[in-house]
Design a protein around this motif. Structure first.
Motif, PDB file in Angstrom:
ATOM      1  N   UNK A  37       0.869  -1.418  -0.011  1.00 54.11           N
ATOM      2  CA  UNK A  37      -0.013  -0.279   0.021  1.00 54.11           C
ATOM      3  C   UNK A  37       0.753   1.333   0.065  1.00 54.11           C
ATOM      4  N   UNK A  38       0.489   2.124  -0.916  1.00 54.76           N
ATOM      5  CA  UNK A  38       1.261   3.459  -0.953  1.00 54.76           C
ATOM      6  C   UNK A  38       1.230   4.057   0.172  1.00 54.76           C
ATOM      7  N   UNK A  39       2.063   4.818   0.725  1.00 54.09           N
ATOM      8  CA  UNK A  39       1.951   5.728   2.165  1.00 54.09           C
ATOM      9  C   UNK A  39       1.917   7.124   1.891  1.00 54.09           C
ATOM     10  N   UNK A 322     -14.271 -11.343   9.077  1.00 51.59           N
ATOM     11  CA  UNK A 322     -15.060 -10.072   9.559  1.00 51.59           C
ATOM     12  C   UNK A 322     -14.308  -9.370  10.765  1.00 51.59           C
ATOM     13  N   UNK A 323     -13.277 -10.014  11.354  1.00 53.17           N
ATOM     14  CA  UNK A 323     -12.432  -9.293  12.331  1.00 53.17           C
ATOM     15  C   UNK A 323     -11.174  -9.253  12.184  1.00 53.17           C
ATOM     16  N   UNK A 324     -10.470 -10.334  11.834  1.00 55.42           N
ATOM     17  CA  UNK A 324      -9.211 -10.101  11.560  1.00 55.42           C
ATOM     18  C   UNK A 324      -8.732  -9.131  10.068  1.00 55.42           C
ATOM     19  N   UNK A 325      -9.167  -9.405   9.108  1.00 51.89           N
ATOM     20  CA  UNK A 325      -9.043  -8.846   7.815  1.00 51.89           C
ATOM     21  C   UNK A 325      -8.961  -7.322   7.866  1.00 51.89           C
ATOM     22  N   UNK A 326     -10.064  -6.562   8.829  1.00 46.58           N
ATOM     23  CA  UNK A 326      -9.820  -5.306   9.020  1.00 46.58           C
ATOM     24  C   UNK A 326      -8.716  -4.885  10.070  1.00 46.58           C
ATOM     25  N   UNK A 331      -2.810  -2.332   9.612  1.00 42.87           N
ATOM     26  CA  UNK A 331      -1.356  -2.755   9.502  1.00 42.87           C
ATOM     27  C   UNK A 331      -0.808  -2.409   8.182  1.00 42.87           C
ATOM     28  N   UNK A 332      -1.503  -2.615   7.018  1.00 42.68           N
ATOM     29  CA  UNK A 332      -1.154  -2.411   5.636  1.00 42.68           C
ATOM     30  C   UNK A 332      -1.242  -1.135   5.133  1.00 42.68           C
ATOM     31  N   UNK A 333      -1.777  -0.111   6.008  1.00 44.36           N
ATOM     32  CA  UNK A 333      -2.143   1.213   5.589  1.00 44.36           C
ATOM     33  C   UNK A 333      -3.239   1.444   4.850  1.00 44.36           C
ATOM     34  N   UNK A 334      -4.327   0.450   4.913  1.00 39.44           N
ATOM     35  CA  UNK A 334      -5.478   0.453   3.928  1.00 39.44           C
ATOM     36  C   UNK A 334      -6.547   0.893   4.799  1.00 39.44           C
TER      37      UNK A 334
END
Length: 436
Positions: A37-39, A322-326, A331-334
């Motif tokens: 992910x671009x920061x 539902x919970x881990x992906x968000x 963590x990935x800046x998304x």
């Protein structure tokens, strides 16, 4: 001990998101940025294209010199030079002449159009430079010419921070002058599956043992999403052994996920090992997946969030989606809320949903009866969303989301559904996910 008060899914997810934050941006070469992910916002350092050039193999001309050309009365021009693509200065075109030019080569000074070789008497391919060319059709000013900066001007915005970098995005960055980019590095997720009853997939089962599908599933879900998995281990029901594994996992990861051992039984190893002021176990108004845990583990690089999922495989699957992906998205800046985007569907048949709990029912999606209507959602198993039905989970295109106040889903009822990867080719590409 008394059961914790039940919280909503949204309340639980909000607390999870408070535990995670993106790491500092890292600057990496383009080749290492795929999927990251671009920061920072990206603006063009170079124009695209960087110079005015030909979009065709042919002959650079002044359009006025060939204005009267036709197949019956071709215009013949002497060929003054050759202009190949590559690091060579542009030629200068004198009036009444032509310069042979290749695709991507700089447009000669004085030229304002290119006649494709197909509109001349010259053959295609690798042939000697002709002394003259006959033009069989007129061309207008700008024909087959790509002007400097017509795609992107210097300083123009190219892509915003938060963009997930795919092949096209990396090509765009390269085209406007970037060899490296500021990105959020790939999240590191450690997975620990617990229980004395678990056997490795493919092992012969003894009395009371079952295959450990959770570890395989959660590692695959993390990898499929784009996370690295530095630790993936199966641990029995010994709290001391589990604490040691979790300590090692925390040192290697940005987020630790466990599955199993968090219910109300006498041998709940994750609760025994972790329950403390740092890690709490709660009841969430969702089905499947009511028992959940969250908190932090101490590590040398700071506190590391830990999420504890139930051991039943459909519960673990739903908890991850539902919970881990968000949390991984943060963590990935998304945008974490994009992970719970939904599409509209209608129930293909009636089914029951538990009172007071938001149901996430694995469903397959079927084409609607009439074009333009939502797809029809049908449970993948006759037993619905029971938490042990892992054998039919692969049939699901989505998780149908039944609100907590609904206990009976009727055929034809409108609802939302969370798509599951991979997006099935039978599903309509025009359906845009909506954020919950």
């Amino acid at each position: 001990m008394p059961e914790s008060p039940t919280r909503t899914v949204d309340e639980h997810l909000a607390e999870i998101l408070e535990l995670v934050s993106p790491p500092p941006a890292a600057t990496l070469p383009l080749a290492a940025c795929l999927g990251l992910t671009l920061r920072a916002d990206l603006t063009a350092r170079l124009p695209a294209p960087p110079f005015t050039n030909s979009s065709m193999d042919g002959f650079a001309v002044r359009a006025a010199d060939v204005a009267g050309a036709s197949a019956g009365r071709p215009v013949e021009l002497p060929v003054a030079d050759d202009q190949p693509a590559g690091p060579r200065a542009a030629s200068v075109l004198a009036p009444g002449t032509a310069i042979r030019i290749m695709t991507g080569a700089p447009l000669p000074e004085g030229a304002d159009a290119v006649v494709p070789v197909e509109l001349t008497d010259q053959p295609r391919g690798s042939v000697p430079l002709p002394p003259a060319v006959r033009v069989l059709e007129p061309v207008v000013v700008g024909a087959s010419v790509r002007h400097r900066g017509e795609g992107v001007a210097v300083g123009a915005p190219v892509m915003p921070a938060g963009t997930r970098l795919g092949a096209a995005a990396l090509a765009a960055a390269a085209a406007v002058g970037y060899g490296e980019l500021p990105v959020a590095r790939r999240p590191r997720l450690a997975v620990v599956s617990t229980g004395d009853e678990l056997a490795a997939p493919g092992e012969a089962l003894g009395g009371g043992t079952i295959p450990d599908s959770n570890l395989t599933m959660l590692v695959a879900l993390a990898t499929e999403w784009g996370a690295d998995v530095p630790v993936a281990e199966r641990v029995g029901d010994d709290p001391d052994t589990l604490r040691a594994v979790l300590a090692r996992a925390a040192e290697a990861a940005d987020l630790v996920v466990t599955c199993g051992g968090i219910s109300a039984g006498a041998y709940e190893v994750v609760r025994q090992a972790l329950e403390s002021p740092r890690v709490r176990f709660v009841q969430v108004a969702m089905q499947p997946g009511k028992p959940q845990g969250l908190g932090t583990l101490a590590a040398s690089h700071g506190d590391v969030p830990v999420l504890a999922l139930p051991g039943n495989p459909v519960s673990s699957f739903v908890g991850f989606r539902v919970l881990v992906r968000p949390a991984l998205a943060v963590l990935a800046g998304r945008d974490p809320h994009a992970e719970t985007a939904t599409v509209p569907v209608r129930a293909a048949e009636a089914w029951r949903s538990p009172a007071g709990r938001r149901q996430y029912a694995p469903v397959r999606l079927e084409p609607p009866e009439r074009p333009g209507e939502p797809f029809l959602a049908r449970p993948t198993h006759r037993l619905g969303s029971a938490s042990h039905l892992v054998g039919s989970l692969h049939l699901a295109h989505a998780l149908a989301v039944v609100p907590a106040e609904v206990t009976q889903v009727e055929a034809g009822q409108a609802m939302a559904a969370i798509p599951l990867p991979p997006w099935s080719p039978e599903l309509p590409a025009q359906v845009a996910p909506e954020r919950r």
